[in-house]
Design an enzyme around this catalytic site. Structure first.
Site, mmCIF file in Angstrom:
data_model
loop_
_atom_site.group_PDB
_atom_site.id
_atom_site.type_symbol
_atom_site.label_atom_id
_atom_site.label_comp_id
_atom_site.label_asym_id
_atom_site.label_seq_id
_atom_site.Cartn_x
_atom_site.Cartn_y
_atom_site.Cartn_z
ATOM 1 N N LYS A 35 -5.903 -2.940 -3.124
ATOM 2 C CA LYS A 35 -5.186 -4.078 -2.546
ATOM 3 C C LYS A 35 -5.115 -5.278 -3.492
ATOM 4 O O LYS A 35 -4.164 -6.059 -3.431
ATOM 5 C CB LYS A 35 -5.842 -4.516 -1.235
ATOM 6 C CG LYS A 35 -5.696 -3.493 -0.114
ATOM 7 C CD LYS A 35 -6.280 -4.027 1.175
ATOM 8 C CE LYS A 35 -6.353 -2.965 2.242
ATOM 9 N NZ LYS A 35 -6.836 -3.482 3.519
ATOM 10 N N ASP A 86 -3.011 -7.109 7.628
ATOM 11 C CA ASP A 86 -4.321 -6.807 8.227
ATOM 12 C C ASP A 86 -4.717 -7.860 9.264
ATOM 13 O O ASP A 86 -5.193 -7.534 10.356
ATOM 14 C CB ASP A 86 -5.409 -6.739 7.148
ATOM 15 C CG ASP A 86 -5.316 -5.478 6.310
ATOM 16 O OD1 ASP A 86 -4.853 -4.452 6.843
ATOM 17 O OD2 ASP A 86 -5.699 -5.529 5.131
#
Ligand code: ATR
Length: 270
Positions: free
Chosen positions: A65, A102
């Site tokens: 990420k 997220d």
């Protein structure tokens, strides 16, 4: 040619994202391809053949990420806050826009569970990428106070300063009450208990583990034992972040409940 999407990470074989996105596509009434792609070298290199094959959007998971964040030509505010990207959206010329869904996946799941973050005292356990990824969207809900507690003090302080919230060691939490306690450490993955004072759960409306498992995680067992009113694992967050990615790519907002129900059943019987 079908629209092509994929999830990139290492390891990747365990990823449930293809199943979740297949359920979203069925809701939309379209056929899409959604693949697992193992990143053995750099994410940059793994994306090249994907883009050449017509890939138009991707999810990125551990440990890629941060690299995803750096390779993006454009980034959303959420991605900037998170310092990490879990969603890539194709731009012209082989370039990517990065977003991070997220946090909104977590916040939407907490809302689905009937708990409001507005005015709540929120405790986040852990100070790694998982917690950094959700702090911005949590603060956007206007909680009364947010504390980041971590085993390693320096990491809690660095993260708390970045978002202007409180920092603490686990041992310093004794006697403090929270409305919502969220576990963003990787301790549950290792099956480990956190050294938490048990009374932090006494007034908790919700204890939430960002990890998910067929049975209660060690953190959720601690929370139940400590008196938390409601306990939830992170399967709803997983489905929620995927739904937000899908909406960014396709402009279609999937309904979460039926997908979550199916994924829960599959997890139970896995
Ligand atoms: P992620 O990107 O998933 O957040 P990370 O950056 O490695 O992963 O962070 C893991 C977090 O879990 C850290 O906050 C870590 O605490 P330290 O900063 O003290 O290392 C926390 N963690 C992992 N295992 C733990 C355990 N057994 N007890 C307490 N905290 C733990």
């Amino acid at each position: 040619m079908l629209p092509l999407y994929a999830v990139f990470g290492h390891p990747i074989a365990h990823s449930r994202s293809p199943d979740i996105h297949a359920l979203f596509a069925a809701q939309e009434g379209v056929a899409v391809r959604y693949e697992r792609r193992l990143v053995e070298g750099s994410l940059h290199d793994a994306l090249l053949p994907f883009a050449a094959a017509g890939g138009s959007g991707a999810n990125v998971t551990v440990p890629c990420k941060e690299e995803a964040f750096h390779l993006c030509a454009e980034r959303s505010v959420r991605a900037e806050q998170a310092g990490a990207v879990n969603t890539l959206i194709r731009l012209p010329e082989n370039a990517w826009r990065g977003d991070n869904t997220d946090g909104i996946g977590l916040v939407n799941d907490i809302t689905r569970l009937g708990v409001s973050l507005r005015g709540a005292k929120v405790l986040l356990l852990g100070a790694g990428g998982a917690v950094r990824g959700v702090l911005g969207p949590i603060l956007a809900e206007n909680p009364a106070a947010v504390t980041v507690a971590n085993r390693t003090a320096a990491k809690a302080h660095t993260l708390a300063a970045l978002f202007d919230v409180q920092a603490a060691l686990f041992s310093e939490l004794a006697g403090t009450r929270f409305d919502v306690v969220i576990n963003g450490t990787s301790a549950s993955l290792a099956g480990e208990n956190l050294p938490l004072p048990s009374n932090i759960f006494e007034q908790a409306k919700l204890a939430y583990d960002m990890m998910y498992a067929p049975q209660d995680t060690p953190f959720l067992r601690q929370a139940r034992g400590g008196g938390a009113q409601h306990c939830a694992d992170g399967l709803g967050m997983l489905v929620g972040q995927a739904a937000a990615s899908y909406a960014l790519w396709r402009g279609f907002e999937p309904e979460l409940e039926p997908v979550l129900h199916t994924m829960r059943e599959r997890l139970r019987h896995a």
